[in-house]
Scaffold this motif. Structure first.
Motif, PDB file in Angstrom:
ATOM      1  N   SER A   1       0.855  -1.184   0.000  1.00  0.00           N
ATOM      2  CA  SER A   1       0.000   0.000   0.000  1.00  0.00           C
ATOM      3  C   SER A   1       0.889   1.232   0.000  1.00  0.00           C
ATOM      4  O   SER A   1       1.915   1.266   0.688  1.00  0.00           O
ATOM      5  N   PRO A   2       0.549   2.245  -0.779  1.00  0.00           N
ATOM      6  CA  PRO A   2       1.407   3.426  -0.868  1.00  0.00           C
ATOM      7  C   PRO A   2       1.473   4.178   0.466  1.00  0.00           C
ATOM      8  O   PRO A   2       0.556   4.094   1.287  1.00  0.00           O
ATOM      9  N   PRO A   3       2.529   4.936   0.670  1.00  0.00           N
ATOM     10  CA  PRO A   3       2.601   5.785   1.865  1.00  0.00           C
ATOM     11  C   PRO A   3       1.685   7.003   1.720  1.00  0.00           C
ATOM     12  O   PRO A   3       1.163   7.277   0.637  1.00  0.00           O
ATOM     13  N   HIS A   4       1.519   7.713   2.816  1.00  0.00           N
ATOM     14  CA  HIS A   4       0.771   8.975   2.815  1.00  0.00           C
ATOM     15  C   HIS A   4      -0.681   8.797   2.370  1.00  0.00           C
ATOM     16  O   HIS A   4      -1.271   9.710   1.802  1.00  0.00           O
ATOM     17  N   MET A   5      -1.262   7.635   2.639  1.00  0.00           N
ATOM     18  CA  MET A   5      -2.651   7.386   2.260  1.00  0.00           C
ATOM     19  C   MET A   5      -3.502   7.279   3.516  1.00  0.00           C
ATOM     20  O   MET A   5      -4.055   6.231   3.841  1.00  0.00           O
ATOM     21  N   ASP A   6      -3.601   8.373   4.226  1.00  0.00           N
ATOM     22  CA  ASP A   6      -4.308   8.383   5.495  1.00  0.00           C
ATOM     23  C   ASP A   6      -5.809   8.529   5.278  1.00  0.00           C
ATOM     24  O   ASP A   6      -6.276   8.956   4.217  1.00  0.00           O
ATOM     25  N   ALA A   7      -6.567   8.204   6.315  1.00  0.00           N
ATOM     26  CA  ALA A   7      -8.001   8.456   6.302  1.00  0.00           C
ATOM     27  C   ALA A   7      -8.248   9.967   6.366  1.00  0.00           C
ATOM     28  O   ALA A   7      -7.353  10.733   6.751  1.00  0.00           O
TER      29      ALA A   7
END
Length: 1013
Positions: free
Chosen positions: A658-664
């Motif tokens: 899963s890519p980084p910086h993919m927050d809710a």
């Protein structure tokens, strides 16, 4: 030698024979074009599409009865006659659904319900009402005509503006409003910025409903398994992603009781095959009712009228602008038409773009209002670039208006507002993390390599000659690899806290090496022609030092056997960034394990083991190379005792990434909606024909930054495909509906799509700024021109015509209206009089009209006598099977009406009124059938002429349902031919001559052509 030794000897000889003895630099496969590995099978007719898959003996074929009305209560359904037809196994109706299924989950908190079949009410033309399962598709379709549905027609809601009104008819009474979601967002200090700014520029933009029309429509093969085993389904759905859970919940089974498989090949999708998922559920229920496997193949009319649509959007967008053109704040008021239901994954079209509503521009302040509205139209879903065309049509039109109103060069407006090249990664106001780019350089290359000065010279020369020529631009950021949490932005922060965070964009891939050293790649993506097999083979070949042609890539999909996740599937341009990147990671793990296994044998450190030319060797001792096939299979498979301590047998690596910086979404509703953001800057010159209104694209230049380009030929193919679709959206494609909600774009003669004749070859320029957030630095590019081309062409047409309000598609009649020229009046006097006296159709809908005159070989009295005699009238009405008098001059009739290939049997009411014998009367009729409804009224006048009569008629009719959907270009002619048939037969009956048997109007028309020939 045994079989294993023989096989390895053959491999060793082949590798040795293919390798030069002198040292050569390894050739990288990523970044170069190569022939697609998919093509030999497809080009030789060996493709494996949904309809090619063999079915079990006893599999039944399904046909779906669909609503002919946009909005109506279902009073009763009588399927007894259909059930008794020979060859029919069963009929699925609403009565079967409640014990076996549940409504589909809704993406917003709402009591709205959508079942696999309409329950109490239909809410769009084409909504499924019943399913017939029979021994053949033809028998199933015949049985549809025998199902009687009693509808109470209601007033429909046919526009966004109407839906948002307080007094509009409410589609879902339990919801209480057609505005099913209304959210406000605020980022920065937009109010203060608007108050301080010296200029405010506002624009209202309408983006229409349109779609994609893949060559292959939907296919579902479903089987209900005995006991508690659940359902086994094969379909060309582009998922499974989150909608697998939606389907399982609708079928009221655990997810592991719904096995879904996808074939290797799919004849295009462009997003719309997401809309197959409701039919997966429907066919599962049909199989359960019939007690046998069921196959359904969607036809073109079903696909156009009832599959899905891009959302229509009404946007009011306003910018606070400094004197030099810099935008300091932006305000959106957006209303989204999602059709009769909010069908999963909607309102995804709204929120996929939410984080990057400021586009390619460094705008610090943002104000947003999003309203999702329901109308009596097909439910919407994923259409190539979903959300992007709607946003950028408004935003890029606004950029042009800013330049015009402030008297600035539009290119300076772009330059002053672009995110600076040294600002990446750049956090946009609403949360998007723009990963990399150089927008200023892309603009420069567009002007230099695209010949901007020459375009300006062409425009000047054309205008000096009185011709209409314009230049347009568009700049877009193209999101790819969607953050699965973006859809939760539709919920307030407190609701998100209760539900728990949702985020990420998990991709999975498996790379395995078999007993003889063969490499197989398995991916959780369902390609639809993009070339996934080729690119995956290139990626793995580079890592393992092999030839792509020696690698097998499996793109068939099985939820019970393959590694997948909530994000798995083929959508949102996720292949290059996520899927191919995860394949690279899996291949790297295989390589690293092999390096550890072989390091002792090669007497070197694992990091010094090289993979090159189908061989494995120490970096400084190529003469000690081992063939890849032998080395890769030996210890992992044949000799596990030789494995180093801690290494497991086998050589198969599955990676979830899963890519980084993919927050809710955070507490302030900021959301990084995608992992990567490409960029496109488009420029075009167009010429508008003053006489015809035709828009000709003279030159089109598109500059793309998609990070690392994995295969330039496939990349350019994706760009050209998106460009062709963007041209269609700009100039041709639109779903049209009547005032009564009837669908009027049911054939490819009515839903116009561009061909190679209308699509010029664009000049494509590539700029590569690799993404720091994807394994290969790649970003998506398959959707960009579907976002950028419509506003680019619209801006060019606005420049050519000097107009402010541009509505898509820019069809010749619409362009002529903007130029200011009306259609010429009818040439014949009676048509001019009819047009002058005929009132407008209520609601702005277009009725079918027919005027004309027929000379009959009988007196007016004889003709009138036939009209008043039920038996004689039955003989002259085309397609009339029976006519029964119910009151004086009022009849009930059984009539078959055909338009092209579509025939419908109507229960009709026919009446005569305004009778002035033997001079005039009004002939009116109305009828219903399983395929639609029709009503019409016409004035008939009889005038003596010699020994005969001249009959003149002025008739108007309206039709709905399937007949209307296929008839936009044929119904007008059909009405005229049918009426002429009727009155010619009337004359023969009155004169005592034989009445000819009535075949279909089109067969008679062809016979007439043959006679002339």
């Amino acid at each position: 030698m045994n079989q294993r030794e023989t096989a390895f000897a053959d491999m060793d000889a082949r590798v040795a024979g293919n390798q030069p003895r002198e040292a050569t630099a390894p050739q990288r496969h990523i970044g170069r074009s190569m022939e697609r590995l998919e093509d030999p099978a497809i080009l030789t007719g060996r493709g494996r599409y949904g309809d090619d898959i063999a079915v079990k003996p006893g599999t039944l074929h399904a046909a779906i009865l669909r609503s002919p009305h946009a909005y109506a209560d279902i009073l009763s359904i009588d399927a007894q006659a259909a059930s008794k037809l020979a060859g029919v196994r069963a009929v699925l109706t609403r009565d079967d659904l409640r014990p076996w299924s549940r409504p589909f989950v809704v993406g917003v908190k709402s009591p709205m319900e959508q079942w696999a079949l309409a329950m109490d009410r239909v809410r769009y033309v084409g909504e499924p009402v019943a399913v017939v399962m029979a021994e053949s598709r033809a028998l199933a379709e015949d049985a549809l005509d025998l199902i009687k549905v009693d509808y109470a027609v209601l007033d429909p809601v046919t526009s966004i503006e109407q839906a948002a009104k307080d007094d509009a008819p409410v589609l879902h009474e339990r919801v209480g409003s057609n505005v099913i979601s209304d959210r406000h967002f605020r980022y920065g200090e937009p109010e203060a910025a608007f108050e301080r700014a010296p200029h405010r520029v506002k624009l209202v933009a309408h983006y229409p409903r349109n779609t994609c029309a893949p060559i292959e429509c939907g296919v579902v093969i479903a089987e209900y398994l005995s006991g508690d085993e659940g359902y086994d389904v094969t379909s060309n759905f582009m998922g499974p992603f989150s909608l697998h859970a939606v389907m399982a919940m609708a079928l009221n089974v655990p997810a592991n009781r719904l096995r879904h498989k996808a074939p290797r090949d799919s004849g295009g999708s462009f997003g719309v095959k997401q809309a197959v998922f409701p039919y997966v559920v429907l066919m599962c229920l049909a199989s359960r009712k019939a007690g046998a496997p069921v196959k359904w193949v969607e036809d073109r009319l079903e696909h156009l009228s009832a599959a899905t649509s891009a959302t229509a959007r009404l946007s009011t967008v306003e910018a606070a602008v400094e004197a030099d053109g810099r935008i300091v704040a932006l305000s959106y008021d957006q209303l989204e038409d999602v059709g009769g239901y909010v069908r999963a994954p909607e309102p995804a079209t709204f929120y996929r773009m939410h984080g990057c509503l400021t586009g390619a521009y460094a705008i610090p302040n943002l104000l947003v209002r999003n309203r999702v509205v329901l109308t009596n139209k097909t439910p919407t879903g994923l259409v190539r670039g979903f959300g992007g065309p709607q946003v950028y049509f408004a935003l890029e039109r606004l950029i042009q208006r800013i330049a015009i109103e402030l008297k600035l060069d539009v290119l300076d407006v772009y330059r002053r507002n672009f995110v600076p090249a040294d600002a990446f990664p750049y956090r946009a106001a609403a949360g998007a993390l723009l990963d990399s780019g150089n927008y200023q350089e892309a603009l420069r290359r567009s002007l230099d390599e695209g010949g901007y000065r020459e375009l300006v010279a062409r425009r000047d020369a054309a205008r000096n000659e009185g011709r209409l020529y314009g230049i347009g631009f568009a700049a877009i950021v193209e999101p790819s690899v969607s953050n699965m949490g973006y859809i939760t932005t539709v919920m307030p922060a407190d609701a998100r806290r209760k539900a728990g965070p949702k985020n990420g964009a998990i991709a999975s891939a498996t790379v395995s090496v078999d007993l003889l050293g063969g490499v197989v790649v398995t991916i959780a993506s369902t390609p639809a022609g993009q070339g996934h097999m080729t690119v995956c083979a290139q990626v793995v070949a580079d890592v393992l030092g092999l030839d792509p042609k020696d690698i097998v890539v499996n793109v068939e999909f099985d939820t019970h056997k393959d590694a997948w996740s909530v994000a798995a599937g083929n959508y949102s341009s996720r292949f290059a960034g996520a899927v191919a990147g995860t394949v690279h990671l899996a291949a790297t793990r295989v390589r690293d394990k092999l390096a550890r296994v072989l390091a002792k044998q090669l007497d070197c450190a694992p990091g010094d083991v090289r993979f090159e030319g189908a061989r494995i060797f120490p970096h400084d001792a190529e003469d000690r190379a081992l063939p890849f096939a032998r080395a890769a299979s030996n210890a992992p498979h044949w000799a596990p005792a030789l494995l180093p301590e801690g290494e497991e047998p086998g050589l198969r690596e599955t990676v979830f990434w899963s890519p980084p910086h993919m927050d809710a979404p955070d507490e302030q509703d900021r959301i990084n909606t995608s992992a990567a953001y490409g960029f496109a800057f488009d420029m075009c010159g167009v010429e508008v024909d003053r006489v015809t209104g035709r828009v000709r694209v003279d030159r089109y230049v598109t500059v793309h930054d998609a990070g690392t380009i994995l295969n330039p030929a496939l990349a350019d193919g994706q760009i050209r495909g998106a460009f062709a679709q963007g041209v269609g959206a700009a100039l041709m494609e639109e779903f049209r509906y009547g005032a009564d909600g009837s669908f009027q774009s049911g054939t490819l003669a009515d839903y116009l799509m561009p061909t190679t004749c209308e699509v010029p070859d664009p000049l494509i320029v590539h700029l590569e700024t690799p993404s720091p957030f994807t394994p290969l630095g790649a970003k998506g590019l398959g959707e960009g021109n579907n976002m950028s081309t419509p506003p680019c062409i619209a801006n060019a047409v606005a420049d050519a015509l000097g107009v402010e309000d541009i509505r898509l598609p820019l069809t010749p009649p619409r362009v002529m209206a903007m130029i200011g020229m009306d259609d010429p009046e009818p040439s014949r006097p009676e048509y001019r009089e009819a047009a002058a006296t005929k009132p407008a159709t209520p609601g702005g809908g277009r009725a079918l009209t027919a005027q004309g005159a027929v000379d009959l070989p009988a007196t007016p009295e004889a003709v009138f006598a036939v009209l008043l005699d039920p038996k004689a009238l039955a003989n002259v009405i085309p397609g009339c099977h029976a006519l029964e008098e119910t009151a004086p001059n009022q009849y009930r009739a059984d009539v078959t009406v055909g338009v092209g290939m579509i025939k419908a049997r109507f229960e009709a009411r026919i009446g005569l009124s305004e009778i002035d014998a033997p001079r005039r009367l009004r002939l009116a009729g109305a009828g219903n059938s399983p395929l639609g409804s029709a009503r019409g009224s016409g004035l008939v006048e009889l005038t003596p002429q010699g020994s005969g009569t001249r009959l003149t008629y002025d008739y108007e009719a309206q039709v709905s349902g399937k007949v209307a959907a296929v008839g936009g270009r044929m119904l007008e002619g059909a009405a005229k031919v049918v009426l002429k048939q009727l009155f010619e037969s009337l004359g023969r009956q009155a004169a005592g001559k034989p009445v000819q048997a009535h075949g279909s109007w089109i067969a008679r028309l062809f016979a007439r052509f043959r006679g002339h020939a």
